[in-house]
Design an enzyme around this catalytic site. Structure first.
Site, PDB file in Angstrom:
ATOM      1  N   HIS A   1       5.589 -11.653-117.542  1.00  0.00           N
ATOM      2  CA  HIS A   1       6.523 -11.108-116.564  1.00  0.00           C
ATOM      3  C   HIS A   1       6.936 -12.192-115.566  1.00  0.00           C
ATOM      4  CE1 HIS A   1       4.132  -7.113-117.287  1.00  0.00           C
ATOM      5  NE2 HIS A   1       4.900  -7.430-118.313  1.00  0.00           N
TER       6      HIS A   1
ATOM      7  N   ASN B   1       0.402 -10.784-122.769  1.00  0.00           N
ATOM      8  CA  ASN B   1      -0.422 -10.893-123.969  1.00  0.00           C
ATOM      9  C   ASN B   1       0.080 -12.016-124.859  1.00  0.00           C
ATOM     10  OD1 ASN B   1       1.773  -8.957-125.164  1.00  0.00           O
ATOM     11  ND2 ASN B   1       0.638  -7.694-123.706  1.00  0.00           N
TER      12      ASN B   1
ATOM     13  N   THR C   1      -7.042  -6.101-124.116  1.00  0.00           N
ATOM     14  CA  THR C   1      -6.505  -5.319-123.012  1.00  0.00           C
ATOM     15  C   THR C   1      -7.438  -5.410-121.810  1.00  0.00           C
ATOM     16  OG1 THR C   1      -5.623  -3.149-122.389  1.00  0.00           O
ATOM     17  CG2 THR C   1      -7.653  -3.154-123.681  1.00  0.00           C
ATOM     18  N   GLY C   2      -6.861  -5.315-120.613  1.00  0.00           N
ATOM     19  CA  GLY C   2      -7.669  -5.225-119.404  1.00  0.00           C
ATOM     20  C   GLY C   2      -8.306  -6.515-118.943  1.00  0.00           C
TER      21      GLY C   2
ATOM     22  N   SER D   1      -2.088  -2.436-125.865  1.00  0.00           N
ATOM     23  CA  SER D   1      -1.224  -1.424-126.488  1.00  0.00           C
ATOM     24  C   SER D   1       0.127  -2.022-126.866  1.00  0.00           C
ATOM     25  CB  SER D   1      -1.017  -0.247-125.527  1.00  0.00           C
ATOM     26  OG  SER D   1      -0.374  -0.685-124.336  1.00  0.00           O
ATOM     27  N   GLU D   2       0.454  -3.188-126.282  1.00  0.00           N
ATOM     28  CA  GLU D   2       1.724  -3.843-126.575  1.00  0.00           C
ATOM     29  C   GLU D   2       1.647  -4.733-127.822  1.00  0.00           C
ATOM     30  OE1 GLU D   2       2.562  -5.663-122.772  1.00  0.00           O
ATOM     31  OE2 GLU D   2       3.825  -3.967-122.212  1.00  0.00           O
TER      32      GLU D   2
END
Length: 272
Positions: free
Chosen positions: A103, A36, A51-52, A81-82
């Protein structure tokens, strides 16, 4: 005089978020819907990725505008949510104008192993990042995550999230993203030198100190100081420390034998 803060316009912020998201995706820093990005557009407003949605396929109309309390102001999608993690960085460090989370595989491997990126092996890594600590593990999407990163937001430029990923921030979205690239590059160098080549000539503390001064002149006063080798003050000359060759060793043995033989013969003559 107080420094005036310049913010991105809504149009610029959304355009840059989509561009950096595409770069993150192409660099393999994220997979599927991972990661994000947020960017400030005012003292109390940010644009955020939804999100998503894959970061490689975002369009400006997908993004979400929020205030720093987490209230959605515009957009028809939900934020990640982060987002709590991003909001905490802004709360802890008012100088931050953008945050990226991803990541990247090698850096995330260090996070999984619980190993800080803390070796002075590259001038660029010392200047751009400094030391990158690992924050304690926290369940993604919970309040534990912002609480785990809070101690690092002011004094560092990036943090590894234990068993999760990486988080970087900066004075604008370009700096935040560049720090993410530099983080993965730094981790890759440490992996190669530490685990594959198994040898690294670390910079000494005097060299690191010089680099920290360069960083300050660039206007960067965060990042911490990585570990370094102490400067040796007892360095002997090359001749004193040179290891003899095989021929030299044989010559040395012959000299010793000759000396001992001479001493034995002298003693025998005295007795005679």
């Amino acid at each position: 005089m107080l420094k005036k803060t310049t913010y991105y316009s809504d149009f610029e912020a959304k355009k840059m978020i989509c561009e950096m998201g595409r770069r993150m995706y192409l660099k393999n820093f994220v997979a599927a819907n991972d990661g994000n990005i947020t960017v400030k557009t005012g003292p109390n407003t940010i644009w955020a990725t939804p999100t998503g949605v894959s970061k490689g396929f975002m369009t400006p109309d997908m993004l979400v505008k929020m205030d720093l309390n987490g209230k959605v102001l515009a957009g028809n999608r939900k934020p990640s949510s982060e987002i709590k993690m991003h909001l905490r960085v802004y709360a802890e460090n008012p100088d931050v104008q953008a945050v990226t989370h991803a990541h990247p595989p090698v850096a995330t491997s260090f996070a999984i192993a619980g190993i800080d990126l803390d070796q002075a092996v590259s001038p660029e890594a010392v200047v751009i990042l400094g030391k990158v600590p690992v924050a304690p593990y926290a369940t993604p999407g919970t309040q534990e995550v912002p609480d785990s990163i809070a101690p690092y937001c002011k004094d560092y430029n990036a943090v590894l999230l234990a068993n999760h990923g990486a988080l970087t921030w900066g004075k604008d979205i370009v700096e935040a993203y560049y720090r993410l690239e530099s983080l993965e590059h730094y981790a890759l160098m440490l992996m190669y030198s530490g685990k594959i080549i198994e040898q690294a000539n670390e910079l000494n503390c005097s060299q690191v100190s010089d680099l920290i001064e360069i960083r300050k002149k660039m206007g960067i006063h965060s990042g911490g100081t990585p570990s370094c080798k102490p400067v040796r003050t007892d360095v002997r000359s090359r001749e004193e420390t040179q290891i003899p060759s095989e021929a030299g060793k044989a010559d040395l043995v012959n000299q010793i034998v000759a000396k001992v033989t001479e001493q034995v013969l002298q003693k025998l003559q005295l007795k005679g």
